[in-house]
Design a protein around this motif. Structure first.
Motif, PDB file in Angstrom:
ATOM      1  N   ILE A   5      -4.210  -0.671   6.370  1.00  0.00           N
ATOM      2  CA  ILE A   5      -3.172  -0.679   5.331  1.00  0.00           C
ATOM      3  C   ILE A   5      -2.513   0.694   5.251  1.00  0.00           C
ATOM      4  O   ILE A   5      -1.277   0.804   5.158  1.00  0.00           O
ATOM      5  N   PHE A   6      -3.324   1.746   5.316  1.00  0.00           N
ATOM      6  CA  PHE A   6      -2.793   3.117   5.337  1.00  0.00           C
ATOM      7  C   PHE A   6      -1.877   3.332   6.542  1.00  0.00           C
ATOM      8  O   PHE A   6      -0.787   3.896   6.423  1.00  0.00           O
ATOM      9  N   THR A   7      -2.302   2.871   7.702  1.00  0.00           N
ATOM     10  CA  THR A   7      -1.494   3.012   8.915  1.00  0.00           C
ATOM     11  C   THR A   7      -0.174   2.268   8.784  1.00  0.00           C
ATOM     12  O   THR A   7       0.865   2.754   9.250  1.00  0.00           O
ATOM     13  N   ALA A   8      -0.212   1.103   8.140  1.00  0.00           N
ATOM     14  CA  ALA A   8       1.008   0.302   7.991  1.00  0.00           C
ATOM     15  C   ALA A   8       2.053   1.029   7.154  1.00  0.00           C
ATOM     16  O   ALA A   8       3.234   1.050   7.511  1.00  0.00           O
ATOM     17  N   ILE A   9       1.635   1.645   6.049  1.00  0.00           N
ATOM     18  CA  ILE A   9       2.603   2.360   5.210  1.00  0.00           C
ATOM     19  C   ILE A   9       3.092   3.622   5.931  1.00  0.00           C
ATOM     20  O   ILE A   9       4.246   4.043   5.767  1.00  0.00           O
ATOM     21  N   MET A  10       2.234   4.206   6.783  1.00  0.00           N
ATOM     22  CA  MET A  10       2.630   5.405   7.518  1.00  0.00           C
ATOM     23  C   MET A  10       3.608   5.098   8.649  1.00  0.00           C
ATOM     24  O   MET A  10       4.108   6.011   9.295  1.00  0.00           O
ATOM     25  N   LEU A  11       3.895   3.818   8.874  1.00  0.00           N
ATOM     26  CA  LEU A  11       4.941   3.459   9.834  1.00  0.00           C
ATOM     27  C   LEU A  11       6.280   4.042   9.394  1.00  0.00           C
ATOM     28  O   LEU A  11       7.212   4.152  10.183  1.00  0.00           O
ATOM     29  N   ALA A  12       6.359   4.434   8.133  1.00  0.00           N
ATOM     30  CA  ALA A  12       7.557   5.106   7.628  1.00  0.00           C
ATOM     31  C   ALA A  12       7.885   6.349   8.449  1.00  0.00           C
ATOM     32  O   ALA A  12       9.065   6.671   8.679  1.00  0.00           O
ATOM     33  N   MET A  13       6.850   7.052   8.912  1.00  0.00           N
ATOM     34  CA  MET A  13       7.066   8.249   9.725  1.00  0.00           C
ATOM     35  C   MET A  13       7.677   7.901  11.078  1.00  0.00           C
ATOM     36  O   MET A  13       8.540   8.622  11.599  1.00  0.00           O
ATOM     37  N   THR A  14       7.238   6.792  11.651  1.00  0.00           N
ATOM     38  CA  THR A  14       7.823   6.341  12.913  1.00  0.00           C
ATOM     39  C   THR A  14       9.282   5.963  12.701  1.00  0.00           C
ATOM     40  O   THR A  14      10.139   6.226  13.553  1.00  0.00           O
ATOM     41  N   ALA A  15       9.570   5.351  11.550  1.00  0.00           N
ATOM     42  CA  ALA A  15      10.954   4.952  11.251  1.00  0.00           C
ATOM     43  C   ALA A  15      11.874   6.165  11.154  1.00  0.00           C
ATOM     44  O   ALA A  15      13.001   6.135  11.664  1.00  0.00           O
ATOM     45  N   THR A  16      11.400   7.244  10.519  1.00  0.00           N
ATOM     46  CA  THR A  16      12.247   8.434  10.420  1.00  0.00           C
ATOM     47  C   THR A  16      12.485   9.043  11.789  1.00  0.00           C
ATOM     48  O   THR A  16      13.580   9.535  12.074  1.00  0.00           O
ATOM     49  N   ASN A  17      11.465   9.013  12.645  1.00  0.00           N
ATOM     50  CA  ASN A  17      11.629   9.535  14.002  1.00  0.00           C
ATOM     51  C   ASN A  17      12.620   8.683  14.784  1.00  0.00           C
ATOM     52  O   ASN A  17      13.491   9.211  15.490  1.00  0.00           O
ATOM     53  N   THR A  18      12.481   7.365  14.672  1.00  0.00           N
ATOM     54  CA  THR A  18      13.396   6.456  15.372  1.00  0.00           C
ATOM     55  C   THR A  18      14.825   6.630  14.886  1.00  0.00           C
ATOM     56  O   THR A  18      15.782   6.494  15.655  1.00  0.00           O
ATOM     57  N   PHE A  19      14.969   6.950  13.606  1.00  0.00           N
ATOM     58  CA  PHE A  19      16.295   7.039  12.995  1.00  0.00           C
ATOM     59  C   PHE A  19      16.962   8.380  13.280  1.00  0.00           C
ATOM     60  O   PHE A  19      18.128   8.431  13.677  1.00  0.00           O
ATOM     61  N   MET A  20      16.223   9.493  13.094  1.00  0.00           N
ATOM     62  CA  MET A  20      16.902  10.780  13.077  1.00  0.00           C
ATOM     63  C   MET A  20      16.202  11.888  13.842  1.00  0.00           C
ATOM     64  O   MET A  20      16.464  13.061  13.595  1.00  0.00           O
ATOM     65  N   GLU A  21      15.284  11.553  14.750  1.00  0.00           N
ATOM     66  CA  GLU A  21      14.729  12.586  15.609  1.00  0.00           C
ATOM     67  C   GLU A  21      15.860  13.160  16.458  1.00  0.00           C
ATOM     68  O   GLU A  21      16.738  12.447  16.924  1.00  0.00           O
ATOM     69  N   GLU A  22      15.864  14.470  16.653  1.00  0.00           N
ATOM     70  CA  GLU A  22      17.017  15.158  17.230  1.00  0.00           C
ATOM     71  C   GLU A  22      17.433  14.596  18.590  1.00  0.00           C
ATOM     72  O   GLU A  22      18.608  14.382  18.859  1.00  0.00           O
ATOM     73  N   LYS A  23      16.469  14.326  19.469  1.00  0.00           N
ATOM     74  CA  LYS A  23      16.810  13.800  20.785  1.00  0.00           C
ATOM     75  C   LYS A  23      17.436  12.409  20.671  1.00  0.00           C
ATOM     76  O   LYS A  23      18.360  12.062  21.405  1.00  0.00           O
ATOM     77  N   VAL A  24      16.893  11.618  19.737  1.00  0.00           N
ATOM     78  CA  VAL A  24      17.426  10.266  19.543  1.00  0.00           C
ATOM     79  C   VAL A  24      18.842  10.323  18.997  1.00  0.00           C
ATOM     80  O   VAL A  24      19.723   9.581  19.426  1.00  0.00           O
ATOM     81  N   SER A  81      18.296   8.133   5.219  1.00  0.00           N
ATOM     82  CA  SER A  81      19.668   7.910   4.776  1.00  0.00           C
ATOM     83  C   SER A  81      20.037   8.813   3.601  1.00  0.00           C
ATOM     84  O   SER A  81      21.168   9.295   3.500  1.00  0.00           O
ATOM     85  N   ILE A  82      19.064   9.077   2.736  1.00  0.00           N
ATOM     86  CA  ILE A  82      19.327   9.913   1.558  1.00  0.00           C
ATOM     87  C   ILE A  82      19.369  11.389   1.924  1.00  0.00           C
ATOM     88  O   ILE A  82      20.272  12.128   1.525  1.00  0.00           O
ATOM     89  N   PHE A  83      18.394  11.846   2.723  1.00  0.00           N
ATOM     90  CA  PHE A  83      18.232  13.283   2.959  1.00  0.00           C
ATOM     91  C   PHE A  83      18.795  13.755   4.302  1.00  0.00           C
ATOM     92  O   PHE A  83      18.781  14.955   4.586  1.00  0.00           O
ATOM     93  N   LYS A  84      19.225  12.827   5.157  1.00  0.00           N
ATOM     94  CA  LYS A  84      20.026  13.128   6.352  1.00  0.00           C
ATOM     95  C   LYS A  84      19.270  13.785   7.504  1.00  0.00           C
ATOM     96  O   LYS A  84      19.749  13.759   8.628  1.00  0.00           O
ATOM     97  N   LYS A  85      18.113  14.385   7.255  1.00  0.00           N
ATOM     98  CA  LYS A  85      17.375  15.075   8.317  1.00  0.00           C
ATOM     99  C   LYS A  85      15.934  14.561   8.349  1.00  0.00           C
ATOM    100  O   LYS A  85      15.317  14.341   7.307  1.00  0.00           O
ATOM    101  N   GLU A  86      15.403  14.425   9.562  1.00  0.00           N
ATOM    102  CA  GLU A  86      14.061  13.859   9.727  1.00  0.00           C
ATOM    103  C   GLU A  86      12.992  14.689   9.030  1.00  0.00           C
ATOM    104  O   GLU A  86      12.160  14.151   8.279  1.00  0.00           O
ATOM    105  N   GLN A  87      12.980  16.005   9.240  1.00  0.00           N
ATOM    106  CA  GLN A  87      11.933  16.848   8.672  1.00  0.00           C
ATOM    107  C   GLN A  87      11.977  16.845   7.156  1.00  0.00           C
ATOM    108  O   GLN A  87      10.936  16.750   6.486  1.00  0.00           O
ATOM    109  N   LEU A  88      13.178  16.937   6.583  1.00  0.00           N
ATOM    110  CA  LEU A  88      13.316  16.921   5.127  1.00  0.00           C
ATOM    111  C   LEU A  88      12.889  15.578   4.566  1.00  0.00           C
ATOM    112  O   LEU A  88      12.180  15.505   3.556  1.00  0.00           O
ATOM    113  N   ALA A  89      13.309  14.505   5.233  1.00  0.00           N
ATOM    114  CA  ALA A  89      12.949  13.158   4.778  1.00  0.00           C
ATOM    115  C   ALA A  89      11.435  12.966   4.803  1.00  0.00           C
ATOM    116  O   ALA A  89      10.845  12.458   3.837  1.00  0.00           O
ATOM    117  N   ASN A  90      10.789  13.397   5.890  1.00  0.00           N
ATOM    118  CA  ASN A  90       9.336  13.258   5.995  1.00  0.00           C
ATOM    119  C   ASN A  90       8.612  14.079   4.939  1.00  0.00           C
ATOM    120  O   ASN A  90       7.618  13.622   4.353  1.00  0.00           O
TER     121      ASN A  90
END
Length: 247
Positions: free
Chosen positions: A60-79, A155-164
């Motif tokens: 269950i903890f891992t499932a909620i932490m999928l949020a971190m993967t989502a931020t990487n998929t969304f706004m990681e610099e290389k992506v 979407s709110i904070f625009k940057k991956e590191q800040l969002a995380n």
């Protein structure tokens, strides 16, 4: 059709990132094994051992932490650099953020479903026996919430590191109140009452009722609550996401 193409592209990007693959496959098993081993002396019941308890709560903890993967998929610099052309393509802003969300969700649910079935049928952990698919669905719905949460914060904070960084605050509160690492009842009646605000608490209680009592009384209400959280996150994302800020 554009959405499907972008989703495929994003799935490939996730699979090509070894850190994300390990975090959503090997890491949960290691976490369950280590914490289950350390705490195995504290569970004297024949019906539940430390691996059974932490197998459920840490998935269950891992499932909620999928949020971190989502931020990487969304706004990681290389992506972001690779996806700049999407902004100028004839696609709607909805397709842009939904593609990231859907791609992360697909990868996450495939990984977590495999881990749960492996734990149930090969490692002899208790994920519900014949009811295991109900547990899988609950974990997958929580994974969807994690994806929606991560996408919303990007979407709110625009940057991956800040969002995380900021997103860790509500996630830690959810985890603390949800009993992922220890039963929340140990903290007293007040904390137990406050814990109802945590979606992790809803999922955890519902899963344990299914596994040990064959009780589905919370099932539909839990699914409804988590899906409501998902809808709220998607609405906020749609309002705050601006494609020109994606680059």
């Amino acid at each position: 059709m554009n959405l499907i193409k972008i989703v495929k592209f994003d799935i490939v990007n996730i699979i090509r990132n070894p850190t994300l693959v390990i975090a959503n496959t090997i890491f949960p098993l290691i976490l369950i094994g280590v914490i289950g081993f350390i705490t195995k002396g504290g569970y004297g019941s024949l019906s539940i051992n430390s691996y059974d308890y932490y197998g459920v709560t840490l998935m269950i903890f891992t499932a909620i932490m999928l949020a971190m993967t989502a931020t990487n998929t969304f706004m990681e610099e290389k992506v972001k650099k690779g996806n700049t052309r999407i902004i100028y393509a004839p696609v709607s802003k909805t397709e842009i953020y939904l593609s990231k969300l859907i791609a992360t969700y697909i990868v996450g649910t495939v990984c977590y479903s495999f881990i749960i079935l492996l734990a149930q049928y090969i490692l002899n952990m208790n994920f519900g026996g014949e009811n295991v698919l109900y547990v899988v669905l609950l974990i997958n719905v929580l994974s969807l919430f994690g994806c929606c949460l991560g996408t919303m914060f990007c979407s709110i904070f625009k940057k991956e590191q800040l969002a995380n960084s900021i997103m860790q605050i509500p996630i830690l509160i959810f985890v603390f109140l949800g009993g992922s690492f220890f039963p929340v009842e140990n903290l007293g009646k007040l904390i137990t009452k406050i814990s109802v605000i945590s979606p992790i608490r809803w999922i955890t209680e519902c899963v344990f009722k299914i596994i040990y009592d064959n009780d589905f009384s919370m099932y539909m209400s839990t699914l409804s609550v988590i899906l409501a959280f998902c809808i709220v996150c998607i609405i906020i994302t749609h309002i705050t996401f601006k494609p020109e800020e994606y680059v």
